[in-house]
Design an enzyme around this catalytic site. Structure first.
Site, PDB file in Angstrom:
ATOM      1  N   SER A  44       5.128   9.038   9.057  1.00 42.30           N
ATOM      2  CA  SER A  44       4.911   8.258   7.708  1.00 42.30           C
ATOM      3  C   SER A  44       4.043   7.096   7.729  1.00 42.30           C
ATOM      4  O   SER A  44       3.293   6.581   7.060  1.00 42.30           O
ATOM      5  CB  SER A  44       6.078   8.106   6.728  1.00 42.30           C
ATOM      6  OG  SER A  44       6.982   7.549   7.392  1.00 42.30           O
ATOM      7  N   HIS A 257       8.559   1.128   3.852  1.00 41.78           N
ATOM      8  CA  HIS A 257       7.619   1.308   4.737  1.00 41.78           C
ATOM      9  C   HIS A 257       6.359   0.277   4.282  1.00 41.78           C
ATOM     10  O   HIS A 257       6.681  -0.300   3.106  1.00 41.78           O
ATOM     11  CB  HIS A 257       6.888   2.836   4.194  1.00 41.78           C
ATOM     12  CG  HIS A 257       7.528   3.991   4.642  1.00 41.78           C
ATOM     13  ND1 HIS A 257       8.685   4.740   4.062  1.00 41.78           N
ATOM     14  CD2 HIS A 257       7.244   4.862   5.428  1.00 41.78           C
ATOM     15  CE1 HIS A 257       9.164   5.346   4.544  1.00 41.78           C
ATOM     16  NE2 HIS A 257       8.222   5.768   5.575  1.00 41.78           N
TER      17      HIS A 257
END
Length: 275
Positions: A44, A257
């Site tokens: 990711s 993230h």
């Protein structure tokens, strides 16, 4: 009187001059195969989760323009790369990269970027434990992830890197690590849910354990370069006034993230070694 070169001599001279002056494209060890293609591999963090503007594959959540691979392509001149292929995918583990993504590589691949390893040790589960559990359960979960990393990652990464080199013998490979996700203890100044100082300390130590293993295995590979993003993110983790890491957002998949500013930081560190 000047003599005219024969056609044969002219061709030979042109070839010699070309060899001496060099070529803008990367070449194989024999000089026979132009290696100008770019391939992005990984999880990711490689896919750009957190940057937004995702493609149609909702499982991978690959950003169309905000992840560091896309930013890297844009930052280089148009003539730098031949074919550009991004097979990174959110949630990928090492074996996903090895057995599902490496088909994108070939002897014409000149550049490869990669981030992977966090999912192999259950890092997302560890973050959840630190958010929802206690200081003690957070620390225990981090220590468990670190122990798993020490016991399983070195061999798995070595096998992956060897497979990458076998598929892309002429490529420069850049392995980008992970940042500290949260502010250092006592340095946040911003409320961050249940992430107390002990939990932040545990998470950042866990990240260091993971990144140092990846760094060591990259160092053992010829033609591989490790890109450490931790210094760039210092003071910009979640729980800071200027975060480059998403905390809780409307899309939970993006939590912890990098945000667009974070991926710009990734790009800057990558360009420092790949330009």
């Amino acid at each position: 009187m000047k003599r005219r070169l024969t056609a044969a001599v002219a061709v030979a001279l042109a070839a010699a001059l070309s060899a001496c002056s060099g070529d803008s494209g990367e070449k194989s060890a024999t000089g026979a195969v132009p290696a100008t293609d770019f391939v992005a591999l990984g999880d990711s963090y490689a896919a750009g989760v957190g940057a937004g503007n995702y493609g149609d594959d909702k499982n991978c959540m690959q950003s169309k323009d905000g992840g560091y691979p896309q930013l890297f392509v844009k930052a280089r001149t148009a003539a730098t790369f031949g074919k550009v292929t991004d097979v990174s995918c959110g949630g990928a583990v090492i074996n996903d990269v090895r057995y599902e993504q490496l088909s994108a590589l070939s002897d014409t691949t000149g550049w490869v970027t990669l981030t992977v390893g966090g999912n192999d040790v259950g890092w997302s589960t560890t973050v959840q434990q630190c958010l929802l559990g206690t200081d003690a359960t957070c620390k225990a979960s981090v220590e468990q992830a670190a122990a798993k990393a020490q016991s399983t990652l070195p061999a798995a990464l070595d096998d992956l890197y060897t497979a990458i080199r076998g598929k892309a013998p002429n490529a420069k490979v850049f392995v980008l690590g992970y940042p500290h996700l949260v502010a250092e203890p006592g340095k946040s100044g911003v409320s961050c849910e249940s992430l107390t100082d002990p939990r932040r300390e545990a998470l950042n130590k866990g990240a260091d354990s993971l990144v140092e293993i990846i760094k060591a295995r990259v160092a053992a590979q010829q033609g591989f370069t490790f890109v450490d993003v931790r210094p760039a993110f210092e003071g910009h983790g979640a729980c800071t006034a200027d975060p480059w890491v998403n905390g809780f957002t409307g899309n939970l998949a993006e939590a912890f993230h990098p945000n667009p500013e974070g991926y710009q930081a990734y790009l800057k560190e990558l360009l420092a070694v790949a330009s």
